[in-house]
Motif scaffolding. Structure first.
Motif, PDB file in Angstrom:
ATOM      1  N   GLN A 197       0.829  -1.205   0.000  1.00  0.00           N
ATOM      2  CA  GLN A 197       0.000   0.000   0.000  1.00  0.00           C
ATOM      3  C   GLN A 197       0.866   1.259   0.000  1.00  0.00           C
ATOM      4  OE1 GLN A 197      -2.465  -0.493   3.464  1.00  0.00           O
ATOM      5  NE2 GLN A 197      -3.781  -2.051   2.517  1.00  0.00           N
ATOM      6  N   MET A 198       2.018   1.186   0.661  1.00  0.00           N
ATOM      7  CA  MET A 198       2.941   2.318   0.690  1.00  0.00           C
ATOM      8  C   MET A 198       3.607   2.536  -0.662  1.00  0.00           C
ATOM      9  SD  MET A 198       4.813   1.662   4.373  1.00  0.00           S
ATOM     10  CE  MET A 198       6.094   2.891   4.050  1.00  0.00           C
ATOM     11  N   VAL A 199       3.986   1.442  -1.308  1.00  0.00           N
ATOM     12  CA  VAL A 199       4.717   1.555  -2.571  1.00  0.00           C
ATOM     13  C   VAL A 199       4.034   0.700  -3.653  1.00  0.00           C
ATOM     14  CG1 VAL A 199       6.948   2.211  -1.619  1.00  0.00           C
ATOM     15  CG2 VAL A 199       6.319  -0.198  -1.667  1.00  0.00           C
ATOM     16  N   PRO A 200       2.900   1.153  -4.162  1.00  0.00           N
ATOM     17  CA  PRO A 200       2.187   0.407  -5.212  1.00  0.00           C
ATOM     18  C   PRO A 200       2.936   0.511  -6.545  1.00  0.00           C
ATOM     19  CG  PRO A 200       1.142   2.516  -4.850  1.00  0.00           C
ATOM     20  CD  PRO A 200       2.196   2.400  -3.802  1.00  0.00           C
ATOM     21  N   GLU A 201       2.366  -0.110  -7.553  1.00  0.00           N
ATOM     22  CA  GLU A 201       3.036  -0.136  -8.856  1.00  0.00           C
ATOM     23  C   GLU A 201       3.297   1.261  -9.406  1.00  0.00           C
ATOM     24  OE1 GLU A 201       1.648  -1.518 -13.188  1.00  0.00           O
ATOM     25  OE2 GLU A 201       1.849  -3.186 -11.780  1.00  0.00           O
TER      26      GLU A 201
END
Length: 239
Positions: A193-197
């Protein structure tokens, strides 16, 4: 003897150029991959705190620890924060296990970067000792030729990422990780959730932009060096 000297100078400058480019590429990755400022800008752009249900202060605190862990400054990822109104452990065991692999990859890349730049400097210095007056010309030519090959390889990879970033990012994980711990659930796992695509897509774009600026500057300098050498030789011949 002169022929051997020129051959060694060419070999040394080719190897030195290749290692220099590799070291600068990894350094460009490092500039953004562990940059708190980059993370904060992306969080604001993507509305990350709101989507997770965490305060911006807590998100930044978690990020700072995540970066420190990745770079080897922290020993664990144990931390709590208020998420969706409940105090909880931020990362689950699967996320922590994946970050062990990420940390190892980062530290390994950092070692490769340092070794590459040190070896590049040593090889180029050796080329100047072997080639003397011909070394600068050999270095400029070698750098331009190596750069051309590098552009073909990296250009193909960049085109792949631009056409289908999801496929590119999946392939990246298959190449650099030996397990499937990187497959996380965006519904429950805070790390993804912090670093999505989209975060990684922006990260890759920034890395490419920074590296290209450095890469072009060095190639322009190499081309200018060849022009200078040719003019100097022509002037010497005419004089």
């Amino acid at each position: 003897m002169v022929t051997n000297s020129r051959a060694w100078t060419k070999i040394l400058t080719v190897l030195g150029s290749a290692l220099l480019i590799l070291g600068l590429l990894i350094a460009s990755i490092e500039m953004f991959a562990v940059s708190p400022d980059f993370y904060r800008r992306e969080y604001k752009k993507l509305g990350t705190a709101q989507s997770i249900g965490i305060s911006e202060d807590d998100l930044n605190r978690v990020t700072d620890k995540l970066i420190r862990y990745t770079t080897g400054a922290e020993d664990d990822l144990d931390m709590q924060a208020e998420i969706q109104g409940q105090m909880q452990e931020v990362f689950g065991e699967r996320e922590k296990a994946h970050m062990v692999d990420v940390k190892a990859l980062y530290l390994g890349a950092r070692t490769v970067r340092t070794v590459s730049l040190v070896l590049a400097a040593a090889l180029i210095a050796a080329a100047f000792l072997a080639g003397k007056r011909d070394a600068l010309r050999a270095l400029c030519r070698s750098f331009l030729w190596v750069s051309a090959g590098f552009v073909v390889v990296v250009g193909a990879i960049a085109l792949y990422a631009a056409v289908d970033f999801t496929a590119f990012w999946t392939s990246f994980h298959h190449v650099f990780f030996t397990n499937d711990l990187w497959v996380l659930d965006p519904r429950t796992d805070v790390l993804i959730q912090m670093v999505p695509e989209q975060f990684f897509s922006d990260l890759v774009a920034r890395i490419i932009a920074r590296f290209v600026s450095i890469f072009l500057t060095l190639n322009i300098a190499a081309a200018a060096g060849l022009v200078y050498i040719r003019r100097r030789r022509r002037a010497a011949a005419e004089g």
